[in-house]
Design an enzyme around this catalytic site. Structure first.
Site, PDB file in Angstrom:
ATOM      1  N   SER A 105      31.606  44.776  32.892  1.00  0.00           N
ATOM      2  CA  SER A 105      31.791  45.105  34.306  1.00  0.00           C
ATOM      3  C   SER A 105      31.747  46.621  34.535  1.00  0.00           C
ATOM      4  CB  SER A 105      33.091  44.478  34.807  1.00  0.00           C
ATOM      5  OG  SER A 105      33.180  44.603  36.189  1.00  0.00           O
ATOM      6  N   ASP A 109      28.497  48.301  40.785  1.00  0.00           N
ATOM      7  CA  ASP A 109      28.974  48.578  39.428  1.00  0.00           C
ATOM      8  C   ASP A 109      27.949  47.976  38.443  1.00  0.00           C
ATOM      9  OD1 ASP A 109      29.745  45.885  39.672  1.00  0.00           O
ATOM     10  OD2 ASP A 109      31.502  46.146  38.401  1.00  0.00           O
ATOM     11  N   ASP A 121      27.601  45.429  36.502  1.00  0.00           N
ATOM     12  CA  ASP A 121      27.226  44.014  36.591  1.00  0.00           C
ATOM     13  C   ASP A 121      27.095  43.560  38.044  1.00  0.00           C
ATOM     14  OD1 ASP A 121      30.028  44.007  36.957  1.00  0.00           O
ATOM     15  OD2 ASP A 121      30.191  41.951  36.228  1.00  0.00           O
ATOM     16  N   ASP A 173      28.861  43.060  40.654  1.00  0.00           N
ATOM     17  CA  ASP A 173      29.706  42.147  41.434  1.00  0.00           C
ATOM     18  C   ASP A 173      30.518  42.904  42.473  1.00  0.00           C
ATOM     19  OD1 ASP A 173      31.387  43.259  39.506  1.00  0.00           O
ATOM     20  OD2 ASP A 173      32.398  41.376  39.011  1.00  0.00           O
TER      21      ASP A 173
HETATM   22 MG    MG Z   1      31.967  44.254  37.798  1.00  0.00          MG
END
Ligand code: MG
Length: 455
Positions: free
Chosen positions: A99, A242, A244, A246
């Protein structure tokens, strides 16, 4: 580090292909035993970190050797993994991602057959299987197969486009600056904005996996985005994903960071306008702005949940909620997927801008304003995990006359603010978060809570 959010570790030390293979095999064994299927299907994606390919290859090795078929979607946003589980009618998904953590880190996150982060009890079962190496290696003829799907970003983008007012957004030909931090959002983020008719200025838009700045989308890490947005001619806003993809943070047309708490509020405002009202879900540490905005629409309410994506979804689903999320810029838009999704957030914010016809800075200025204070204490310094429950009980007793929630730690709501005390799920710390009309009052609420807790 093992938690309800999956496994995270330092690349080459605690996160190695050995760990990834065992985790993949443990997850595959779990799916075989719980679905009752001989060959469960699992979607695997990775967030673009340079350390990702060997870990993903190892995880895929573990999954197939435990008898799962794998759909390898390559570098993909975590929400894309959620979308593709539904698209391929798979039984689960596995994302190789840390993440927003810096580049030294990588990790593994599992999703279930509905594309949901598993609830804590299930997550614990997967982690226990990994820890105890309870793996059911399959026989030679049952080894899973791997198929590749290079079209995942397209499927995800199309899903978002089908659920927003594309014509209104396209008519405005917005100029948007996008910072994808050279992570997994590069391809899908740009594709979405171009489909929405935006002129895109893309910074850190090469999916090299070498992050152009500290990856967590916080104000201090988004200086380049702020400058680029301020200097871009006629830019409507700047978006930061960010690694990844999300979470989404936003700067306004003047380059001012509007605060990560605003992402969910702006997206919710647009959906409430569009639907006339409905249920929302947010965790207990999320700003009260969401309640104030919901109160403007009859029949709307906010389900407050424990912290963590799985908990927000657990509140959102039974309420037939229209939108859920967390104050860190994570927006969950159910028609797209049950994972926090920066693409859904971008599209809803642009739809709001298109319908309001006002600059973003004005829309943000019209939101209720609060100060939020976030403190953290080392768990060891307050007497360890054993000291947490007594501290929570003392706070509950001290504020028994106020509105008290013990869904996750303890949260006390006052007329003019709230304070939330809880132990973190993912780090050995205790958090005290307060929100009030000004910083002095928010600090006073933190002080009062800490004093009552005697920590
Ligand atoms: Mg993330």
């Amino acid at each position: 580090m093992l938690s309800v959010s999956g496994a995270r570790g330092i690349v080459g030390k605690t996160m190695t292909p050995e760990v990834a293979a065992a985790y993949g095999a443990a997850f595959g064994s779990f799916l075989r035993s719980t679905t009752g299927k001989a060959r469960p299907r699992v979607v695997v994606g990775l967030d673009g970190r340079i350390s990702g390919p060997p870990l993903a290859a190892a995880a895929i090795g573990g999954l197939t050797a435990a008898g799962c078929d794998v759909i390898d979607i390559g570098v993909a946003m975590t929400p894309t993994v959620g979308v593709m589980i539904g698209h391929h009618k798979a039984d689960g998904g596995l994302a190789v991602t840390a993440s927003h953590n810096p580049i030294q880190w990588n990790g593994i996150k599992c999703l279930d057959g509905d594309g949901l982060a598993p609830p804590p009890a299930i997550a614990k079962e997967i982690v226990d299987r990994f820890r105890e190496r309870r793996i059911d290696w399959c026989g030679p003829l049952q080894t899973g197969r791997v198929e590749r799907d290079g079209g995942a970003a397209r499927v995800h983008v199309d899903r978002v486009l089908a659920n927003v007012d594309v014509a209104s957004i396209r008519a405005r030909t917005f100029t948007v600056v996008l910072d994808s931090v050279n992570g997994s959002g590069c391809i899908g983020g740009r594709m979405l904005l171009e489909e929405l008719g935006c002129r895109v200025e893309h910074i850190y838009g090469e999916p090299t996996g070498v992050f152009g700045h500290v990856p967590e989308p916080l104000v201090e890490n988004l200086v380049d985005l702020a400058n680029a947005t301020r200097n871009a001619k006629g830019a409507a806003c700047g978006f930061a994903q960010d690694p990844d993809a999300d979470r989404l943070a936003i700067v306004d047309e003047t380059g001012r960071f509007i605060g990560e708490e605003c992402t969910l509020v702006l997206a919710a405002l647009r959906l409430l306008q569009r639907t006339g009202g409905g249920a929302l879900a947010a965790n207990l540490s999320t700003s009260r702005m969401i309640d104030d905005v919901a109160a403007r629409f009859a029949g709307s309410h906010v389900v407050r949940t424990a912290v963590g994506e799985a908990n927000v979804v657990a509140g959102l689903r039974p309420a037939n909620g229209i939108l859920g999320g967390e104050g860190n810029g994570g927006v969950i838009f159910p028609p797209v997927c049950w994972v926090r999704d920066s693409l859904s957030a971008m599209a809803l914010v642009l739809e709001l801008l298109a319908h309001e016809g006002k600059p973003l800075s004005q829309l943000v200025a019209a939101l209720p304003r609060y100060a939020m204070v976030k403190r953290k204490m080392e768990l060891a310094a307050v007497g360890g995990m054993a000291a947490v429950a007594p501290a929570l009980a003392k706070v509950k007793a001290a504020f028994a006359k106020e509105r008290v929630s013990d869904v996750d730690g303890v949260r006390i709501d006052f007329a003019d603010g709230w304070v939330h005390l809880r132990a973190s799920n993912t780090e050995p710390i205790v958090r005290v978060i307060a929100e009030a009309p000004d910083a002095a009052r928010a600090n006073a609420l933190c002080d009062a809570c800490a004093k009552a807790a005697e920590i």
